[in-house]
Structure formats: structure tokens, C-alpha cells
Design an enzyme around this catalytic site. Structure first.
Site, short mmCIF file in Angstrom:
data_model
loop_
_atom_site.label_atom_id
_atom_site.label_comp_id
_atom_site.label_asym_id
_atom_site.label_seq_id
_atom_site.Cartn_x
_atom_site.Cartn_y
_atom_site.Cartn_z
N GLU A 37 -67.71 27.60 -45.62
CA GLU A 37 -66.84 26.43 -45.51
C GLU A 37 -67.46 25.41 -44.56
O GLU A 37 -67.90 25.76 -43.47
CB GLU A 37 -65.45 26.88 -45.00
N GLN A 38 -67.40 24.13 -44.97
CA GLN A 38 -68.03 23.08 -44.15
C GLN A 38 -67.30 22.84 -42.83
O GLN A 38 -67.94 22.52 -41.82
CB GLN A 38 -68.12 21.78 -44.93
N TYR A 91 -39.52 16.58 -51.17
CA TYR A 91 -38.91 17.91 -51.23
C TYR A 91 -39.02 18.57 -49.86
O TYR A 91 -39.88 18.20 -49.04
CB TYR A 91 -39.59 18.80 -52.30
N ASP A 130 -60.65 22.29 -57.90
CA ASP A 130 -60.97 20.86 -58.07
C ASP A 130 -62.45 20.64 -58.34
O ASP A 130 -62.82 19.61 -58.90
CB ASP A 130 -60.57 20.07 -56.82
N ALA A 165 -58.63 27.24 -53.71
CA ALA A 165 -59.39 27.93 -54.76
C ALA A 165 -60.28 29.02 -54.18
O ALA A 165 -60.26 30.17 -54.64
CB ALA A 165 -60.24 26.92 -55.54
#
Ligand SMILES: Cc1cc2nc3c(=O)[nH]c(=O)nc-3n(C[C@H](O)[C@H](O)[C@H](O)COP(=O)(O)OP(=O)(O)OC[C@H]3O[C@@H](n4cnc5c(N)ncnc54)[C@H](O)[C@@H]3O)c2cc1C
Length: 396
Positions: free
Chosen positions: A33-34, A212, A290, A14
Site C-alpha cells: 500500500e502506498q 443516510y 476500481d 478491494a
């Protein structure tokens, strides 16, 4: 015109898709970003035409063609004898109908593709969001490294355990009672699954298995659910036990048991979601992916919806001055909420439908599946063009 300052928490699918989409509008943003290192783990992800058309427009057409696989069909089968319950054609049929392909891709390949669209100096690692605060004029990201970042807009793309979400609602993830084992198997170990590139699912009592090809066909990705009340770990790197997984699938179709037997190692992940909410923004903070609408993976749409959110939010912000932020966020929410709420609910409903015990309900499900094999029922999902939706929904 004053340039809007945008700060994004989380460099997952995202956050990176949003940063890439926002660049197209000429608005700069920084992503916090962590993780100390950007290293997507996990296994495969299905990317449907509703997201691939957007990824193509972001500039990833050639790259995806190289790393992804375009399956010819989705096949749903019975757990024990492998009876075909439904075959949904994909491949060129899907491409012609929706103007974009259906892909299966390794998460790391999708993630690194998105990362390639964002300048490295706009992604800040080791920067964990610990809190968000805001005043009428600014919002602030408080980071674990002790810094505070001021912005006109904070976008929470920090996943299901979102810290940014606390600005919007006080809720918690809901455990689904299911866990999923995930693994990757070299293609040469499972040639019986690769007679044509396909997404295959086997439905059985209380659990199901999906597989897949990914990595341009070099590996097969699989996910196998198991009911679990005792397993709450939720990390792509959480280790599972192949022997326990094999025991849980004893008696299933040989294609499934041989696939599991071919895995050297598996990850295990407790499946959570959250209830849908009726707003995505509060003041100068909004949510995507999310963080906004975590859903069970039983429709394979979480990442797809993250990409849709990213593109729609970027379009809604284009040309907007800081003073117009409220209207832009209301427009974003109006476009996105009905669709993501529907998909979240459908994903929960599929959990029940996929896992019916053999009996009358299962037979009814199978008859219904066998009589509806085409792409028609996917029109609302795959045919949706999130970017076009922004032109049919005016500003607030
Ligand atoms: C088993 C399984 C199978 C799936 N299969 C599919 C599929 O086939 N198709 C599909 O579309 N979707 C699928 N999904 C869903 C998909 O993986 C998610 O919807 C998608 O990853 C959401 O992306 P995101 O960027 O919103 O969140 P995340 O992927 O969770 O990324 C969040 C990012 O934010 C960072 N972060 C978190 N907290 C903080 C913090 N406090 N500060 C800073 N950074 C932070 C994280 O490190 C991470 O990089 C599946 C999910 C599961 C569990």
C-alpha cells in the site's frame, strides 16, 4: 503442491477483501500500500446484500451489525417540494428476500473491519507501486522504496489510477463533468432526517443530494453533486467550501438546505470513471475493484463490486498450481466482466436520469419511478451471489 505467491497492490476495500478471501483458501498473499498509515477518510458507503452476504461469510457479520446502520428504505424525492417519487423498502423486507441486509456504513468502519481479517505482517505500508513487469515465469512489483517483489500473480487493487492496469490496457480516467461534496454531520443536528433510518435522495436539474446515517446512527453522511468543469481534484481529503455548496443548493427542499447548513466542513471530489474493458488480465497480472472497472457512484456499487471481485478471484485461485494460473484468470474474467460492465454502464446512465431538468423527460421519469417501488427491479443486483456464480461457471 507448490504454493502460489500472490502480491496485491493497494490496501483499499478491494485489496483487503481479496487478502481476506484468499486466506480462506489457504493461499498466502502480501499487500503493498502506498500510504504510510492506513487511515480511510471520506464519508459513508452503501453496502447492498450482494456484498453483505459475502462480508458475512468472511466473518464480519457481528462487526458490521455493530458499526453499520440498516436503513428501512431508499426514498427518492423531488428537489424543491420533496414530493416522494419512489420508496424502496429495505430493512427486514430486504433481509428476508435476499438473505442478507442492506447497510450504510462509514468507510473507515468498513475498511478497518476488512483490515482486521488480514495479519498485520501481510500489509506493507509506504510501498507505492511504480511499475509492474513480467516474464513467462514471474511477475514483479517495482516499489517506490526501491524494492522489487517477485510473485506468481500480481493483483492490481490500486484504484482508478491503477499502475497495474497499464499491463492490460492503455487508457485514462474520464472526467464526468460532475463533482461531489461529501460531509458528515452529527445526528443531533439533523433530527428531522432521522425519524427512521433511511437513504434519502433528492433529484433536481443538473445535480442531486443523497444522505443516510452511519457510525451506528451517530452521524449522517451526505453527498451532493454539482456540475463542474473547473474542479478536477480527486482525493478524499480535497477540501470543499460549505458556502459554495449552500449557494449551489439554494432553493432546494429545506431538509437539504438545513443538512448542508449543519456541516462544519465538506470534502470535494471530481467524479471520474473509465470505459469498460474486455479483459481483466494479461499474463500474470489481473485487476480487481476500481482498478478493473471504476464507475460513477450513481448506483452505489463500486465497493460492492470490489468485494464481489475479491471473493470470485479467490475462489478461482483456490487449489490452483502456478501452472494453472491462466485458466483460473480466464474463469475469473468470464464470471466478472459481464456483470461489472453492465453496472458501469448503468451508473453512467443514472447520471443523466438523476439530473434531468424539470420538463417532459423528468415527468416521465417520475411517473416510471412512482410505479416501480418494489425490490423486484433490484433482484439481478442484490440477489446475485458471486460465490455461487463460481460454481455455475466451470473452469476454462
Ligand atoms: C463520492 C463517492 C461515493 C461512493 N459511494 C459508494 C457507495 O455508496 N457504495 C459503493 O459500493 N461504492 C461507492 N463508491 C465507490 C467506492 O468508493 C469505490 O468503488 C471503492 O472505494 C473501490 O475500492 P478499491 O479498493 O478498488 O479502490 P480504492 O478505494 O481507490 O483503494 C485503492 C488503494 O490502493 C492504494 N493505491 C493506489 N495507488 C497505489 C500504488 N501505486 N501503489 C500502492 N498502493 C496504491 C490507495 O492508497 C488505496 O488504499 C463511491 C465512490 C465515490 C467517489
Amino acid at each position: 503442491m507448490p504454493q502460489m505467491r500472490v502480491a496485491v497492490a493497494g490496501a483499499g476495500i478491494a485489496g483487503l477483501a481479496f487478502a481476506a478471501a484468499l486466506r480462506r483458501t489457504g493461499i498466502d498473499c502480501h499487500v503493498y500500500e502506498q500510504a504510510d498509515e492506513l487511515m480511510e477518510v471520506g464519508a459513508g458507503v452503501q453496502v447492498a446484500p450482494n456484498a453483505t452476504r459475502l462480508l458475512h461469510r468472511l466473518g464480519l457479520r457481528d462487526r458490521l451489525r455493530t458499526v453499520a446502520v440498516a436503513p428501512q428504505a431508499i426514498e427518492m424525492r423531488r428537489w424543491d417540494d420533496g414530493t416522494l417519487l419512489q420508496r424502496t423498502p429495505l430493512g427486514s423486507v430486504c433481509g428476508r428476500r435476499f438473505g442478507a441486509p442492506y447497510y450504510v456504513v462509514h468507510r473507515a468502519d468498513l475498511h478497518s473491519s476488512l483490515l482486521s481479517l488480514v495479519p498485520p505482517d501481510r500489509v506493507h505500508l509506504g510501498a507505492r507501486l511504480t511499475a509492474v513487469t513480467q516474464t513467462a515465469d514471474e511477475a514483479y512489483l517495482h516499489l517506490s522504496n526501491g524494492t522489487t517483489v517477485a510473485a506468481d500473480l500480481v493483483v492490481g487493487a490500486d484504484g482508478i489510477h491503477s499502475v497495474a492496469r497499464e499491463q492490460i490496457v492503455a487508457d485514462r480516467p474520464r472526467f464526468s463533468g460532475q463533482s461531489i461534496y461529501r460531509g458528515l454531520v452529527p445526528a443531533e443536528r439533523v433530527p428531522f432526517l432521522l425519524t427512521e433510518p433511511r437513504v434519502q435522495l433528492w433529484f433536481g436539474p443538473d445535480q442531486h443530494c443523497v444522505c443516510y446515517p452511519v457510525s451506528a446512527g451517530r452521524q449522517v453522511s451526505f453527498g451532493a453533486t454539482v456540475p463542474a468543469t473547473d474542479w478536477r481534484q480527486e482525493s478524499w481529503s480535497g477540501r470543499g467550501d460549505v458556502t459554495q455548496l449552500a449557494a449551489a443548493y439554494a432553493g432546494w427542499h429545506p431538509d437539504v438546505t438545513r443538512l448542508i447548513a449543519a456541516a462544519d466542513r465538506v470534502g470535494r471530489w471530481a467524479l471520474h470513471d473509465r470505459d469498460s474493458i474486455d479483459r481483466l488480465s494479461a499474463g500474470r497480472v489481473t485487476l480487481i475493484g476500481d482498478a478493473a472497472h471504476p464507475m460513477l457512484p450513481f448506483q452505489a456499487q463500486g465497493a460492492n463490486q470490489a468485494v464481489e471481485d475479491a471473493v470470485v478471484l479467490a475462489v478461482c485461485l483456490a487449489g490452483v498450481e502456478p501452472a494453472g494460473l491462466g485458466a483460473a484468470l480466464r474463469r475469473y474474467e468470464r464470471i466478472r466482466l459481464p456483470r461489472t460492465t453492465r453496472i458501469q454502464r448503468q451508473s453512467r446512465a443514472n447520471a443523466e436520469m438523476f439530473h434531468l431538468a424539470d420538463g417532459a423527460d423528468q415527468r416521465r421519469r417520475d411517473v416510471a419511478a412512482q410505479s416501480s417501488s418494489g425490490l423486484d427491479r433490484h433482484e439481478w443486483l442484490f440477489g446475485y451471489d458471486a460465490e455461487k456464480a463460481t460454481t455455475t461457471s466451470g473452469s476454462a
